[in-house]
Design a protein around this motif. Sequence first.
Motif, mmCIF file in Angstrom:
data_model
loop_
_atom_site.group_PDB
_atom_site.id
_atom_site.type_symbol
_atom_site.label_atom_id
_atom_site.label_comp_id
_atom_site.label_asym_id
_atom_site.label_seq_id
_atom_site.Cartn_x
_atom_site.Cartn_y
_atom_site.Cartn_z
ATOM 1 N N PHE A 23 40.356 40.034 38.652
ATOM 2 C CA PHE A 23 40.687 39.214 39.816
ATOM 3 C C PHE A 23 41.813 39.859 40.618
ATOM 4 C CE2 PHE A 23 42.953 35.730 41.943
ATOM 5 C CZ PHE A 23 41.922 35.255 42.727
ATOM 6 N N SER A 24 42.841 40.381 39.943
ATOM 7 C CA SER A 24 43.934 41.014 40.663
ATOM 8 C C SER A 24 43.461 42.294 41.347
ATOM 9 C CB SER A 24 45.112 41.302 39.727
ATOM 10 O OG SER A 24 44.722 42.218 38.726
ATOM 11 N N SER A 25 42.538 43.013 40.723
ATOM 12 C CA SER A 25 41.968 44.201 41.356
ATOM 13 C C SER A 25 41.175 43.804 42.601
ATOM 14 C CB SER A 25 41.074 44.945 40.369
ATOM 15 O OG SER A 25 40.410 45.993 41.016
ATOM 16 N N PHE A 26 40.400 42.722 42.470
ATOM 17 C CA PHE A 26 39.640 42.214 43.608
ATOM 18 C C PHE A 26 40.574 41.808 44.745
ATOM 19 C CE2 PHE A 26 38.089 38.369 45.780
ATOM 20 C CZ PHE A 26 37.016 38.916 46.462
ATOM 21 N N ILE A 27 41.649 41.083 44.438
ATOM 22 C CA ILE A 27 42.618 40.641 45.443
ATOM 23 C C ILE A 27 43.321 41.851 46.066
ATOM 24 C CG2 ILE A 27 44.777 39.358 45.777
ATOM 25 C CD1 ILE A 27 42.318 37.601 45.551
ATOM 26 N N ALA A 28 43.687 42.836 45.231
ATOM 27 C CA ALA A 28 44.363 44.031 45.745
ATOM 28 C C ALA A 28 43.456 44.797 46.695
ATOM 29 C CB ALA A 28 44.809 44.920 44.588
ATOM 30 N N LEU A 30 40.867 43.509 48.341
ATOM 31 C CA LEU A 30 40.612 42.640 49.490
ATOM 32 C C LEU A 30 41.753 42.693 50.488
ATOM 33 C CD1 LEU A 30 38.744 40.477 50.762
ATOM 34 C CD2 LEU A 30 40.116 38.782 49.549
ATOM 35 N N PHE A 31 42.971 42.470 50.015
ATOM 36 C CA PHE A 31 44.119 42.432 50.928
ATOM 37 C C PHE A 31 44.715 43.809 51.201
ATOM 38 C CE2 PHE A 31 44.093 38.023 49.453
ATOM 39 C CZ PHE A 31 44.087 37.388 50.680
ATOM 40 N N GLY A 32 44.410 44.808 50.408
ATOM 41 C CA GLY A 32 44.976 46.137 50.602
ATOM 42 C C GLY A 32 44.081 47.064 51.396
ATOM 43 N N GLN A 33 42.758 46.859 51.348
ATOM 44 C CA GLN A 33 41.848 47.780 52.025
ATOM 45 C C GLN A 33 40.864 47.075 52.954
ATOM 46 O OE1 GLN A 33 39.970 49.954 48.895
ATOM 47 N NE2 GLN A 33 41.845 51.006 48.279
ATOM 48 N N ILE A 35 40.494 43.790 54.318
ATOM 49 C CA ILE A 35 40.980 43.022 55.474
ATOM 50 C C ILE A 35 41.749 43.918 56.445
ATOM 51 C CG2 ILE A 35 42.519 41.145 56.188
ATOM 52 C CD1 ILE A 35 41.591 39.628 53.702
ATOM 53 N N PRO A 36 42.710 44.752 55.985
ATOM 54 C CA PRO A 36 43.375 45.632 56.954
ATOM 55 C C PRO A 36 42.411 46.604 57.629
ATOM 56 C CG PRO A 36 44.661 45.534 54.947
ATOM 57 C CD PRO A 36 43.360 44.832 54.682
ATOM 58 N N GLY A 37 41.407 47.101 56.908
ATOM 59 C CA GLY A 37 40.431 48.008 57.511
ATOM 60 C C GLY A 37 39.648 47.333 58.618
ATOM 61 N N VAL A 38 39.225 46.099 58.387
ATOM 62 C CA VAL A 38 38.471 45.362 59.409
ATOM 63 C C VAL A 38 39.362 45.053 60.606
ATOM 64 C CG1 VAL A 38 37.341 43.147 59.875
ATOM 65 C CG2 VAL A 38 36.822 44.388 57.783
ATOM 66 N N ILE A 39 40.590 44.628 60.344
ATOM 67 C CA ILE A 39 41.501 44.294 61.441
ATOM 68 C C ILE A 39 41.855 45.539 62.241
ATOM 69 C CG2 ILE A 39 43.844 43.491 61.964
ATOM 70 C CD1 ILE A 39 43.485 41.470 59.676
ATOM 71 N N LEU A 40 42.157 46.649 61.575
ATOM 72 C CA LEU A 40 42.488 47.880 62.285
ATOM 73 C C LEU A 40 41.307 48.406 63.089
ATOM 74 C CD1 LEU A 40 44.700 49.759 59.679
ATOM 75 C CD2 LEU A 40 45.417 48.660 61.796
ATOM 76 N N ALA A 41 40.112 48.319 62.519
ATOM 77 C CA ALA A 41 38.928 48.760 63.267
ATOM 78 C C ALA A 41 38.712 47.887 64.502
ATOM 79 C CB ALA A 41 37.702 48.723 62.365
ATOM 80 N N PHE A 42 38.920 46.577 64.352
ATOM 81 C CA PHE A 42 38.764 45.673 65.490
ATOM 82 C C PHE A 42 39.755 46.008 66.596
ATOM 83 C CE2 PHE A 42 40.401 41.907 67.670
ATOM 84 C CZ PHE A 42 39.267 41.526 68.353
ATOM 85 N N PHE A 43 41.038 46.161 66.239
ATOM 86 C CA PHE A 43 42.041 46.439 67.263
ATOM 87 C C PHE A 43 41.892 47.837 67.852
ATOM 88 C CE2 PHE A 43 44.335 42.801 65.392
ATOM 89 C CZ PHE A 43 44.491 42.071 66.557
#
Length: 136
Positions: A23-28, A30-33, A35-43
Amino acid sequence: MNAFQRIFDWRTYIFTVLAVVSFSSFIAVLFGQTIPGVILAFFKIAGEYVILGTVLVFAFSWFLRAKPHNRPKSYRVVPIDVFGEQSVIEEIRTEFKTHDVAWSFMKQYKKTYPLHNFALVSDVKDSDKPTIFRYI
């Protein structure tokens, strides 16, 4: 099996540790690669569109404001004597097709005939009188 062994069963701890680690690997991830990847690609893409839109708006506004220049088709050099009256000098060329050539000849005429002034004039469509472009 006594109660102490049932409470501290090693299989329970292994499953709990595996669940927490996964679960911690999944969260890491998710929030480390993800979500930031999607947000950075969008912007990144949104920034490109903002810049492209700004360029297009600038080009369109420039296109609307730019007016074609109606340049005269011919220019005349008019000699003016010391009394301020138009005069005629037989030896000079007075009709020209381009502004630069007429200006060049005017400068030469001013050196040759220092007691005369010269005006570079042309007929503009919207005016009844000739328009003076340069005067020396």
